[in-house]
Design a protein around this motif. Structure first.
Motif, PDB file in Angstrom:
ATOM      1  N   SER A 292     -11.595   0.980 -16.408  1.00 27.23           N
ATOM      2  CA  SER A 292     -10.867   2.152 -15.902  1.00 27.23           C
ATOM      3  C   SER A 292     -10.602   1.971 -14.412  1.00 27.23           C
ATOM      4  N   ILE A 293      -9.560   2.669 -13.919  1.00 31.49           N
ATOM      5  CA  ILE A 293      -9.089   2.464 -12.545  1.00 31.49           C
ATOM      6  C   ILE A 293      -8.641   3.795 -11.943  1.00 31.49           C
ATOM      7  N   GLN A 294      -8.911   3.965 -10.657  1.00 31.46           N
ATOM      8  CA  GLN A 294      -8.307   5.031  -9.856  1.00 31.46           C
ATOM      9  C   GLN A 294      -7.576   4.338  -8.713  1.00 31.46           C
ATOM     10  N   TYR A 295      -6.279   4.657  -8.546  1.00 35.66           N
ATOM     11  CA  TYR A 295      -5.474   4.020  -7.501  1.00 35.66           C
ATOM     12  C   TYR A 295      -4.774   5.085  -6.668  1.00 35.66           C
ATOM     13  N   TYR A 296      -4.872   4.954  -5.351  1.00 35.58           N
ATOM     14  CA  TYR A 296      -4.242   5.878  -4.417  1.00 35.58           C
ATOM     15  C   TYR A 296      -3.267   5.067  -3.575  1.00 35.58           C
ATOM     16  N   ALA A 297      -1.970   5.303  -3.741  1.00 39.01           N
ATOM     17  CA  ALA A 297      -0.925   4.456  -3.185  1.00 39.01           C
ATOM     18  C   ALA A 297      -0.475   4.839  -1.783  1.00 39.01           C
ATOM     19  N   TYR A 298      -0.816   6.023  -1.313  1.00 38.71           N
ATOM     20  CA  TYR A 298      -0.258   6.532  -0.063  1.00 38.71           C
ATOM     21  C   TYR A 298      -1.316   6.658   1.034  1.00 38.71           C
ATOM     22  N   ASN A 299      -0.850   6.623   2.296  1.00 38.53           N
ATOM     23  CA  ASN A 299      -1.738   6.962   3.396  1.00 38.53           C
ATOM     24  C   ASN A 299      -1.840   8.480   3.486  1.00 38.53           C
ATOM     25  N   SER A 300      -2.699   8.997   4.347  1.00 37.70           N
ATOM     26  CA  SER A 300      -2.981  10.435   4.373  1.00 37.70           C
ATOM     27  C   SER A 300      -1.767  11.283   4.737  1.00 37.70           C
ATOM     28  N   ASP A 301      -0.859  10.783   5.570  1.00 32.92           N
ATOM     29  CA  ASP A 301       0.324  11.587   5.904  1.00 32.92           C
ATOM     30  C   ASP A 301       1.537  11.206   5.046  1.00 32.92           C
ATOM     31  N   ARG A 302       1.310  10.374   4.039  1.00 26.67           N
ATOM     32  CA  ARG A 302       2.307   9.980   3.040  1.00 26.67           C
ATOM     33  C   ARG A 302       3.560   9.348   3.663  1.00 26.67           C
ATOM     34  N   THR A 303       3.361   8.548   4.713  1.00 30.07           N
ATOM     35  CA  THR A 303       4.465   7.823   5.330  1.00 30.07           C
ATOM     36  C   THR A 303       4.490   6.359   4.912  1.00 30.07           C
ATOM     37  N   THR A 304       3.426   5.884   4.284  1.00 29.82           N
ATOM     38  CA  THR A 304       3.349   4.514   3.779  1.00 29.82           C
ATOM     39  C   THR A 304       2.940   4.562   2.314  1.00 29.82           C
ATOM     40  N   ARG A 305       3.616   3.743   1.498  1.00 29.04           N
ATOM     41  CA  ARG A 305       3.273   3.644   0.079  1.00 29.04           C
ATOM     42  C   ARG A 305       3.082   2.183  -0.264  1.00 29.04           C
ATOM     43  N   CYS A 306       2.056   1.908  -1.057  1.00 27.58           N
ATOM     44  CA  CYS A 306       1.754   0.537  -1.465  1.00 27.58           C
ATOM     45  C   CYS A 306       1.782   0.440  -2.983  1.00 27.58           C
ATOM     46  N   CYS A 307       2.582  -0.493  -3.483  1.00 21.16           N
ATOM     47  CA  CYS A 307       2.634  -0.743  -4.919  1.00 21.16           C
ATOM     48  C   CYS A 307       1.496  -1.681  -5.298  1.00 21.16           C
ATOM     49  N   LEU A 308       0.981  -1.495  -6.478  1.00 22.55           N
ATOM     50  CA  LEU A 308      -0.142  -2.264  -7.003  1.00 22.55           C
ATOM     51  C   LEU A 308       0.332  -3.046  -8.216  1.00 22.55           C
ATOM     52  N   THR A 309       0.010  -4.331  -8.271  1.00 22.12           N
ATOM     53  CA  THR A 309       0.285  -5.148  -9.449  1.00 22.12           C
ATOM     54  C   THR A 309      -1.029  -5.775  -9.887  1.00 22.12           C
ATOM     55  N   LEU A 310      -1.343  -5.665 -11.167  1.00 23.81           N
ATOM     56  CA  LEU A 310      -2.576  -6.214 -11.734  1.00 23.81           C
ATOM     57  C   LEU A 310      -2.295  -7.554 -12.407  1.00 23.81           C
ATOM     58  N   TYR A 311      -3.280  -8.451 -12.344  1.00 23.40           N
ATOM     59  CA  TYR A 311      -3.135  -9.786 -12.929  1.00 23.40           C
ATOM     60  C   TYR A 311      -4.347 -10.117 -13.785  1.00 23.40           C
ATOM     61  N   ASP A 312      -4.135 -10.985 -14.772  1.00 25.68           N
ATOM     62  CA  ASP A 312      -5.210 -11.347 -15.695  1.00 25.68           C
ATOM     63  C   ASP A 312      -5.964 -12.598 -15.282  1.00 25.68           C
ATOM     64  N   SER A 313      -5.601 -13.200 -14.160  1.00 26.17           N
ATOM     65  CA  SER A 313      -6.305 -14.395 -13.707  1.00 26.17           C
ATOM     66  C   SER A 313      -6.453 -14.356 -12.194  1.00 26.17           C
ATOM     67  N   PRO A 314      -7.416 -15.093 -11.652  1.00 27.93           N
ATOM     68  CA  PRO A 314      -7.581 -15.141 -10.199  1.00 27.93           C
ATOM     69  C   PRO A 314      -6.317 -15.675  -9.525  1.00 27.93           C
ATOM     70  N   GLY A 315      -6.128 -15.302  -8.269  1.00 22.89           N
ATOM     71  CA  GLY A 315      -4.998 -15.806  -7.508  1.00 22.89           C
ATOM     72  C   GLY A 315      -3.685 -15.106  -7.794  1.00 22.89           C
ATOM     73  N   CYS A 316      -3.734 -13.940  -8.442  1.00 23.61           N
ATOM     74  CA  CYS A 316      -2.532 -13.147  -8.739  1.00 23.61           C
ATOM     75  C   CYS A 316      -1.548 -13.907  -9.615  1.00 23.61           C
ATOM     76  N   LYS A 317      -2.071 -14.539 -10.654  1.00 19.30           N
ATOM     77  CA  LYS A 317      -1.241 -15.175 -11.683  1.00 19.30           C
ATOM     78  C   LYS A 317      -1.341 -14.283 -12.911  1.00 19.30           C
TER      79      LYS A 317
END
Length: 126
Positions: free
Chosen positions: A63-88
């Motif tokens: 299970s996962i909890q992800y928070y994409a924004y900074n506190s003033d919501r001026t920056t957003r970060c996308c998250l990509t999950l991978y099944d192997s080390p090194g983001c492959k």
């Protein structure tokens, strides 16, 4: 009214301190946010960063909890999950494999359960 050196120094340090984290991910060993957990966070600087190994939960995330924004919501970060080390990655049938919004997954789908080994964030100004 006297202003002390300590007051001035404190004020300057507050002004110079780095911004709050722009994103945060908490990975859990069990469904419904149970068991061991590991947390990562970052400042959300423009660009991408691969977190190539999520020990001690490599291939154990349920299970996962992800928070994409900074506190003033001026920056957003996308998250990509991978099944192997090194983001492959593998071809996945799980749509939320990539998320650009706050997300909470109480149970990872069977095709990805206990199969996440790395993740990448890609951040930009909103």
């Amino acid at each position: 009214m006297k202003i002390s050196i300590v007051s001035i120094t404190t004020a300057l340090l507050l002004l110079a301190s780095s911004p709050a984290d722009a994103w945060r991910i908490r990975l859990y060993e069990n469904t419904n946010y149970g068991g061991r957990q590991v947390t990562y966070s970052g400042p959300g600087n423009t660009g991408s960063k691969c977190f190539s190994n999520i020990d001690p939960l490599n291939n154990k995330v349920s299970s996962i909890q992800y928070y994409a924004y900074n506190s003033d919501r001026t920056t957003r970060c996308c998250l990509t999950l991978y099944d192997s080390p090194g983001c492959k990655t593998k071809n996945a049938d799980w749509t939320p494999q990539k998320s650009c919004h706050d997300e909470k997954w109480t149970k990872i789908p069977a095709t990805w359960n206990n199969d996440i080994s790395s993740f990448k964030t890609t951040c930009h100004a909103v």
